[in-house]
Design a protein around this motif. Structure first.
Motif, PDB file in Angstrom:
ATOM      1  N   ARG A 167      21.889 -22.731  40.005  1.00  0.00           N
ATOM      2  CA  ARG A 167      20.926 -23.824  39.869  1.00  0.00           C
ATOM      3  C   ARG A 167      20.185 -23.741  38.530  1.00  0.00           C
ATOM      4  O   ARG A 167      19.883 -24.772  37.928  1.00  0.00           O
ATOM      5  N   MET A 170      22.441 -25.209  35.956  1.00  0.00           N
ATOM      6  CA  MET A 170      22.417 -26.680  36.023  1.00  0.00           C
ATOM      7  C   MET A 170      21.194 -27.232  35.285  1.00  0.00           C
ATOM      8  O   MET A 170      21.299 -28.211  34.530  1.00  0.00           O
ATOM      9  N   TYR A 175      27.501 -27.112  32.493  1.00  0.00           N
ATOM     10  CA  TYR A 175      28.427 -27.658  33.478  1.00  0.00           C
ATOM     11  C   TYR A 175      29.055 -26.479  34.223  1.00  0.00           C
ATOM     12  O   TYR A 175      29.636 -25.577  33.614  1.00  0.00           O
ATOM     13  N   HIS A 192      30.935 -23.886  29.688  1.00  0.00           N
ATOM     14  CA  HIS A 192      29.909 -24.671  30.378  1.00  0.00           C
ATOM     15  C   HIS A 192      29.522 -25.935  29.600  1.00  0.00           C
ATOM     16  O   HIS A 192      28.586 -26.627  29.988  1.00  0.00           O
ATOM     17  N   GLN A 273      24.295 -32.718  38.942  1.00  0.00           N
ATOM     18  CA  GLN A 273      24.975 -31.694  39.729  1.00  0.00           C
ATOM     19  C   GLN A 273      24.168 -31.368  40.992  1.00  0.00           C
ATOM     20  O   GLN A 273      23.017 -31.739  41.101  1.00  0.00           O
TER      21      GLN A 273
END
Length: 550
Positions: A167, A170, A175, A192, A273
């Motif tokens: 988290r 994110m 990514y 990412h 996300q």
């Protein structure tokens, strides 16, 4: 993965006090796969090394749960071990360490301090030096609950850390998906970060432009297939991003693929996300409060304005569709059973509404309208015609199958004879198994008296144990044969009942179709090919798939 069951139906003879039947329990969880020293093979080595200088310990069975969590005890291998304990086959349970038994402090403590004690089963955790037969064990008393609490806290902490790290990533605009969305590729220097894929980004732009121009989803899909544009899964297979055959698909664009693209904010340069979460090891849709939005994390393929306009138009179409009063469809008794013989796709059931009289239902192939023009010869058949034809085919084939079989009273007599033969074979193998167990006990007595050397003892013991394993496997196979005989008679009676019902009522039901039919295929000439679930197994002759020429 649980170990293969070797269920014993005959109770063993009481073991002498010097002889101990041992259960080896091995558990490997998903998080343990990444840790050295926790593999199934390593645990086996530790346990076998522990037993090497204990000739009075004889392994009854090894129970393995591979990929099983330690926070609960609903594991196949563990439950089978409990069954064997309750059957009186096991005197001692040995694990590599306490965490292999479990990481839940309350339940783990219950099994060690109450369950094993009640069933007179000794428990040993090798590397923790814990042994319930040793009152002076350093880990008894307060140390055992403390160790279990540490294990439980560890399991919970690992899960929390993984979720927290994901988290935070994110929120940082990283990514975290396994594969880049169609239209993008992962930055080779930072997995990412997303970069534009020049080969597929134009396709994404075209899809949004069509949708903005009010082109229907089915038409967009057909355009893409007719233009020969590779579907996303097959494109990612060509780049090496997808290797699993189960993720590749048919190679054709589908409406759900286009819908997923049109709904994704990623093409505007934003990352949204957390749309799903894991609950009880299952991925489920998450609520709005679980979403994490990071703006302008990568180069956009389309503008915010285009994305918003497409969402508003699609929302308008949905609302208009919901506003139209709909008469409910009648149940589809052929659901999941009817296919196009030419392209293999499931046939669509469509209704033609009538103002007077009942609605008419048709089965037809959508490949030409949904995939590409002239990609299938096409199929169309009225439901009433299909029902009548399949009913006639079933009546005939059930009659043939039952006619090829022995009459029920002869079949029951044959079944009894076969079961008696199997029972005799099982009894002989059980007696041989017990004989081998007695021989192993005698070996130990000869070893203690010095008649056998250490090497002779272990070599002979290994041979007898291998014979017992072989006999146990043969007994299990015979038990399965017994079960097969019983289920065979049940299937025969069910076939008789279904045949009688069809003959009397000439009525198909969804339940009847599901029991008796595997697949129905219809070709362009309206020939019907039926593959049945049943066969005339009572004389070993299979009922051939039936083709009906209309």
């Amino acid at each position: 993965m649980a170990r293969k069951s070797r269920k014993q139906t005959a109770a063993p003879m009481p073991a002498p006090s010097l002889y101990v039947y041992v259960a080896l329990y091995i558990r490997l969880s998903v998080e343990d796969n990444k840790k050295r020293g926790c593999s199934v093979e390593n645990q086996k080595l530790v346990l076998n090394d522990f037993l090497a200088d204990k000739p009075d310990f004889v392994v009854y069975d090894t129970y393995i749960d591979n990929g099983a969590t330690g926070t609960n005890f609903h594991r196949p291998g563990f439950q089978q071990m409990l069954s064997d304990i309750e059957a009186g086959h096991i005197d001692c349970v040995i694990v590599k360490d306490l965490s292999r038994l479990g990481r839940n402090s309350i339940d783990t403590g219950y099994y060690i301090e109450q369950y094993f004690h009640t069933h007179n089963v000794r428990f040993i955790a090798v590397t923790d030096q814990f042994d319930t037969a040793d009152p002076g064990s350093l880990h008894s008393g307060i140390m055992l609950p403390l160790k279990n609490m540490i294990n439980e806290a560890y399991a919970l902490d690992i899960g929390r850390k993984i979720k927290a790290q994901a988290r935070q990533a994110m929120k940082d605009g990283d990514y975290i998906g396994a594969r880049a969305p169609y239209g993008y590729r992962k930055d080779p220097d930072n997995c990412h970060k997303l970069l534009i894929d020049e080969d597929t980004a134009p396709v994404v732009r075209q899809i949004f432009e069509w949708a903005h121009g009010h082109v229907a989803l089915n038409r967009i899909v057909r355009n893409l297939n007719e233009m020969g544009i590779t579907a996303p899964s097959h494109y990612k297979k060509s780049t090496g991003e997808i290797t699993s055959p189960g993720l590749i698909g048919s190679g054709k664009w589908q409406t759900r693929t286009v819908m997923k693209i049109l709904e994704s904010e990623v093409y505007t340069g934003d990352l949204v996300q957390g749309k799903t979460k894991i609950v009880d090891h299952q991925q489920v849709k998450a609520g709005e409060d679980n979403l994490i939005i990071a703006r302008r994390t990568h180069e956009p393929i389309i503008s915010y304005e285009l994305f918003t306009a497409v969402q508003e138009y699609r929302k308008q179409i949905c609302e208009e569709s919901r506003a139209v009063p709909k008469r409910p469809y009648t149940p589809n008794i052929f659901k999941g059973k009817v296919f196009c013989a030419d392209c293999g796709r499931s046939l669509h059931r469509q209704r033609a509404e009538r103002k007077k009289g009942p609605d008419v239902y048709w089965f037809h192939c959508l490949t030409n309208s949904r995939v590409a023009k002239d990609s299938c010869k096409g199929v169309m058949m009225q439901e009433t015609e299909l029902i009548a034809t399949v009913t006639a085919i079933l009546e005939k084939e059930l009659s043939v199958a039952l006619g090829m079989s022995l009459p029920l009273f002869q079949l029951e007599a044959k079944q009894k004879k076969d079961k008696d033969r199997l029972k005799t074979q099982m009894s002989a193998r059980r007696q041989e198994t017990e004989k081998k167990r007695r021989l192993i006990r005698g070996l130990y007595e000869n070893f203690v008296q010095g008649i056998l050397t250490n090497e002779e003892y272990f070599e002979l013991k290994a041979d007898y144990e291998e014979s017992i394993r072989t006999l146990s496997g043969e007994i299990e196979a015979l038990e399965k044969d017994m079960d097969a005989l019983d289920s065979r008679l049940v299937r025969y009676r069910a076939m008789e009942k279904d045949a009688k019902s069809l003959t009397q009522d000439h009525a198909l039901t969804a339940e009847l179709i599901d029991r008796l039919i595997e697949r129905i295929e219809i070709d362009h000439e309206r020939n019907i090919h039926v593959t049945f679930r049943f066969k005339s197994e009572f004389q070993g002759k299979a009922v051939e798939p039936c083709t009906k020429n209309m």
